[in-house]
Design a protein around this motif. Structure first.
Motif, PDB file in Angstrom:
ATOM      1  N   ASN A  63      16.734  -7.115  -0.579  1.00  0.00           N
ATOM      2  CA  ASN A  63      17.471  -8.183  -1.247  1.00  0.00           C
ATOM      3  C   ASN A  63      16.913  -8.541  -2.613  1.00  0.00           C
ATOM      4  O   ASN A  63      17.521  -9.334  -3.331  1.00  0.00           O
ATOM      5  CB  ASN A  63      17.490  -9.429  -0.368  1.00  0.00           C
ATOM      6  N   ASP A  64      15.739  -8.030  -2.958  1.00  0.00           N
ATOM      7  CA  ASP A  64      15.094  -8.455  -4.198  1.00  0.00           C
ATOM      8  C   ASP A  64      14.371  -7.252  -4.799  1.00  0.00           C
ATOM      9  O   ASP A  64      13.428  -6.727  -4.204  1.00  0.00           O
ATOM     10  CB  ASP A  64      14.090  -9.584  -3.862  1.00  0.00           C
ATOM     11  N   SER A  65      14.829  -6.814  -5.963  1.00  0.00           N
ATOM     12  CA  SER A  65      14.255  -5.591  -6.557  1.00  0.00           C
ATOM     13  C   SER A  65      12.828  -5.818  -7.041  1.00  0.00           C
ATOM     14  O   SER A  65      12.107  -4.868  -7.335  1.00  0.00           O
ATOM     15  CB  SER A  65      15.125  -5.121  -7.709  1.00  0.00           C
ATOM     16  N   ARG A  66      12.392  -7.090  -7.130  1.00  0.00           N
ATOM     17  CA  ARG A  66      11.017  -7.354  -7.567  1.00  0.00           C
ATOM     18  C   ARG A  66      10.024  -7.136  -6.434  1.00  0.00           C
ATOM     19  O   ARG A  66       8.830  -7.032  -6.662  1.00  0.00           O
ATOM     20  CB  ARG A  66      10.883  -8.807  -8.066  1.00  0.00           C
ATOM     21  N   VAL A  67      10.536  -7.066  -5.208  1.00  0.00           N
ATOM     22  CA  VAL A  67       9.631  -6.899  -4.064  1.00  0.00           C
ATOM     23  C   VAL A  67       9.405  -5.417  -3.780  1.00  0.00           C
ATOM     24  O   VAL A  67      10.344  -4.635  -3.675  1.00  0.00           O
ATOM     25  CB  VAL A  67      10.196  -7.585  -2.801  1.00  0.00           C
ATOM     26  N   ARG A  68       8.138  -5.033  -3.684  1.00  0.00           N
ATOM     27  CA  ARG A  68       7.784  -3.668  -3.279  1.00  0.00           C
ATOM     28  C   ARG A  68       6.843  -3.773  -2.081  1.00  0.00           C
ATOM     29  O   ARG A  68       6.263  -4.820  -1.848  1.00  0.00           O
ATOM     30  CB  ARG A  68       7.063  -2.956  -4.423  1.00  0.00           C
ATOM     31  N   PHE A  69       6.712  -2.703  -1.333  1.00  0.00           N
ATOM     32  CA  PHE A  69       5.703  -2.732  -0.267  1.00  0.00           C
ATOM     33  C   PHE A  69       5.142  -1.343  -0.002  1.00  0.00           C
ATOM     34  O   PHE A  69       5.776  -0.326  -0.294  1.00  0.00           O
ATOM     35  CB  PHE A  69       6.254  -3.360   1.018  1.00  0.00           C
ATOM     36  N   ILE A  70       3.921  -1.339   0.508  1.00  0.00           N
ATOM     37  CA  ILE A  70       3.284  -0.107   0.983  1.00  0.00           C
ATOM     38  C   ILE A  70       2.869  -0.406   2.407  1.00  0.00           C
ATOM     39  O   ILE A  70       2.242  -1.430   2.665  1.00  0.00           O
ATOM     40  CB  ILE A  70       2.038   0.226   0.142  1.00  0.00           C
ATOM     41  N   SER A  71       3.250   0.461   3.325  1.00  0.00           N
ATOM     42  CA  SER A  71       2.913   0.218   4.722  1.00  0.00           C
ATOM     43  C   SER A  71       1.945   1.312   5.185  1.00  0.00           C
ATOM     44  O   SER A  71       2.233   2.495   5.046  1.00  0.00           O
ATOM     45  CB  SER A  71       4.202   0.231   5.540  1.00  0.00           C
ATOM     46  N   PHE A  72       0.794   0.899   5.705  1.00  0.00           N
ATOM     47  CA  PHE A  72      -0.226   1.852   6.156  1.00  0.00           C
ATOM     48  C   PHE A  72       0.114   2.397   7.542  1.00  0.00           C
ATOM     49  O   PHE A  72       0.831   1.760   8.305  1.00  0.00           O
ATOM     50  CB  PHE A  72      -1.607   1.176   6.239  1.00  0.00           C
ATOM     51  N   SER A  73      -0.489   3.542   7.859  1.00  0.00           N
ATOM     52  CA  SER A  73      -0.235   4.173   9.158  1.00  0.00           C
ATOM     53  C   SER A  73      -0.988   3.456  10.288  1.00  0.00           C
ATOM     54  O   SER A  73      -0.681   3.631  11.457  1.00  0.00           O
ATOM     55  CB  SER A  73      -0.672   5.629   9.108  1.00  0.00           C
ATOM     56  N   ARG A  74      -2.026   2.663   9.921  1.00  0.00           N
ATOM     57  CA  ARG A  74      -2.756   1.842  10.898  1.00  0.00           C
ATOM     58  C   ARG A  74      -3.503   0.764  10.119  1.00  0.00           C
ATOM     59  O   ARG A  74      -3.361   0.688   8.904  1.00  0.00           O
ATOM     60  CB  ARG A  74      -3.734   2.691  11.726  1.00  0.00           C
ATOM     61  N   ASN A  75      -4.311  -0.040  10.823  1.00  0.00           N
ATOM     62  CA  ASN A  75      -5.069  -1.085  10.154  1.00  0.00           C
ATOM     63  C   ASN A  75      -6.307  -0.478   9.467  1.00  0.00           C
ATOM     64  O   ASN A  75      -7.199   0.035  10.133  1.00  0.00           O
ATOM     65  CB  ASN A  75      -5.487  -2.143  11.178  1.00  0.00           C
ATOM     66  N   PHE A  76      -6.297  -0.502   8.129  1.00  0.00           N
ATOM     67  CA  PHE A  76      -7.435   0.055   7.379  1.00  0.00           C
ATOM     68  C   PHE A  76      -8.314  -1.048   6.805  1.00  0.00           C
ATOM     69  O   PHE A  76      -9.324  -0.772   6.193  1.00  0.00           O
ATOM     70  CB  PHE A  76      -6.941   0.953   6.231  1.00  0.00           C
ATOM     71  N   GLY A  77      -7.908  -2.310   6.935  1.00  0.00           N
ATOM     72  CA  GLY A  77      -8.720  -3.421   6.437  1.00  0.00           C
ATOM     73  C   GLY A  77      -8.251  -3.936   5.091  1.00  0.00           C
ATOM     74  O   GLY A  77      -7.573  -3.243   4.331  1.00  0.00           O
ATOM     75  N   LYS A  78      -8.631  -5.175   4.791  1.00  0.00           N
ATOM     76  CA  LYS A  78      -8.164  -5.846   3.575  1.00  0.00           C
ATOM     77  C   LYS A  78      -8.625  -5.122   2.301  1.00  0.00           C
ATOM     78  O   LYS A  78      -7.903  -5.066   1.316  1.00  0.00           O
ATOM     79  CB  LYS A  78      -8.678  -7.293   3.578  1.00  0.00           C
ATOM     80  N   GLU A  79      -9.837  -4.565   2.345  1.00  0.00           N
ATOM     81  CA  GLU A  79     -10.340  -3.862   1.162  1.00  0.00           C
ATOM     82  C   GLU A  79      -9.453  -2.670   0.802  1.00  0.00           C
ATOM     83  O   GLU A  79      -9.163  -2.435  -0.367  1.00  0.00           O
ATOM     84  CB  GLU A  79     -11.772  -3.379   1.406  1.00  0.00           C
ATOM     85  N   ALA A  80      -9.052  -1.918   1.832  1.00  0.00           N
ATOM     86  CA  ALA A  80      -8.175  -0.774   1.604  1.00  0.00           C
ATOM     87  C   ALA A  80      -6.833  -1.257   1.053  1.00  0.00           C
ATOM     88  O   ALA A  80      -6.245  -0.633   0.159  1.00  0.00           O
ATOM     89  CB  ALA A  80      -7.980  -0.006   2.902  1.00  0.00           C
ATOM     90  N   ALA A  81      -6.362  -2.393   1.577  1.00  0.00           N
ATOM     91  CA  ALA A  81      -5.078  -2.935   1.121  1.00  0.00           C
ATOM     92  C   ALA A  81      -5.159  -3.336  -0.356  1.00  0.00           C
ATOM     93  O   ALA A  81      -4.250  -3.064  -1.142  1.00  0.00           O
ATOM     94  CB  ALA A  81      -4.689  -4.134   1.982  1.00  0.00           C
ATOM     95  N   ILE A  82      -6.270  -3.963  -0.728  1.00  0.00           N
ATOM     96  CA  ILE A  82      -6.448  -4.360  -2.129  1.00  0.00           C
ATOM     97  C   ILE A  82      -6.438  -3.116  -3.020  1.00  0.00           C
ATOM     98  O   ILE A  82      -5.767  -3.072  -4.062  1.00  0.00           O
ATOM     99  CB  ILE A  82      -7.771  -5.144  -2.317  1.00  0.00           C
TER     100      ILE A  82
END
Ligand code: UDP
Ligand code: MG
Length: 312
Positions: A59-78
């Motif tokens: 619904n909003d072209s400004r929103v993007r996302f990356i979805s990991f294959s499992r929980n890699f931790g906040k550091e990996a997400a950053i």
């Protein structure tokens, strides 16, 4: 028109995301002179986080996302966020509204006006965390302060607005063992800290349990100090010196007063004490060795399963 990228690590944040997005919409409404990109990182959530993100992105072209294959931790997400955003300015926010999106307006104004590289937030109230967590955090930062030459404070949040130049500098630090607080302070740049009262988590519970926090703490020490190794050498030398003095004392006593056999309980205590210290420092060395082992494997820090481009 300058573009601001907002990186939001999310782990089981289905409850927080709708109110977070609403707050962000208000902020974007007020900062009309800027382009925006909100990069959500779904860190292997087990709840409906990914469905909510797909919906936002549709619904909003400004929103993007990356979805990991499992929980890699906040550091990996950053890291995933920093590597993939395209903005002239980049900010990190938690999804739980403890980093209020509305603060971004003030941070951006100050960054522009004072010509700074980073504007970060510090908080003095950790009232939302339990007594034990507050106490251990306090001790940990005291210890890391003594061990590391990179300054770190318990009050600094990860919430900060940075220029593209700072982001590029952080991305040049390619280590596997990532500890953002240290990495941010390592790169330097002109930084201004604003102080604010951090609100409680808006919904749900903290995503960091004791064991996650503990291994994060060890990552920080091993990643930003080699002094524990030096300390182990010093303690080793100290014990040699004590042993030498004791040998001289015992020889002297034996020569002068003879050699009555006594004192085995104290001997047992000394053996146990010294082997304890030895094992402890062996463990310290093992930690460094383990980190080197992980670094040399060159494993990916995260694995992407899906992004907003996979929609449709
Ligand atoms: N988080 C994450 N991966 C994890 C743990 C946490 O992406 O393995 C995210 C979480 O969704 C939140 C942010 O990191 O957006 C901070 O987590 P939390 O608020 O639970 O930490 P606390 O405020 O208790 O330190
Ligand atoms: Mg939080």
């Amino acid at each position: 028109m300058k573009k601001i990228s907002v990186i939001v690590p999310c782990y089981n944040e289905e409850e927080s995301l709708p109110s977070f997005y609403k707050e962000m919409q208000n902020v974007m409404e007020k900062m009309k002179e800027n382009d925006f990109e909100i990069m959500f990182i779904n860190d292997g959530s087990k709840d409906k986080t990914i469905e909510i993100l797909r919906d936002f992105a549709n619904n909003d072209s400004r929103v993007r996302f990356i979805s990991f294959s499992r929980n890699f931790g906040k550091e990996a997400a950053i890291l995933a966020g920093l590597q993939n955003v395209t903005g002239d300015y980049v900010t990190l926010m938690d999804a739980d509204l403890q980093d209020p999106p509305a603060k971004l307006i003030e941070m951006y104004e100050i960054l522009q006006k004072e010509n700074l590289d980073i504007v970060g937030l510090k908080t003095n109230n950790h009232k939302n965390y339990g007594f034990m967590r507050k106490f251990l955090t306090f001790c940990y930062y005291k210890i890391i302060g003594l061990l590391s030459s990179v300054p770190m404070s318990p009050n600094e949040r990860d919430y900060r607005l940075m220029t593209r130049q700072v982001v590029d500098a952080i991305l040049k630090l390619t280590e596997y063992n990532r500890y953002s607080k240290g990495l941010f302070n390592f790169v330097g740049f002109d930084t201004l800290w604003l102080t604010y009262d951090a609100p409680n988590r808006a919904h749900g519970k903290t995503k960091f349990n004791f064991s996650k926090l503990f291994s994060y703490a060890i990552d920080g020490i091993v990643g930003f100090s080699t002094r524990p190794l030096l300390i182990s050498s010093f303690v080793g030398m100290l014990f040699c010196l004590i042993a030498l003095i004791m040998i001289i004392v015992i020889i002297t006593k034996t020569v002068i007063w003879g050699d009555p056999v006594s004192g085995w309980p104290s001997l047992a205590c000394i053996i146990i004490f010294v082997s304890g210290i030895e094992l402890f420092f062996l463990g310290v060395m093992g930690e460094y060795l383990a980190k080197i082992y992980l670094e040399t494997k060159h494993r990916p820090i995260y694995i992407v399963k899906e992004t907003e481009k996979d929609q449709k």
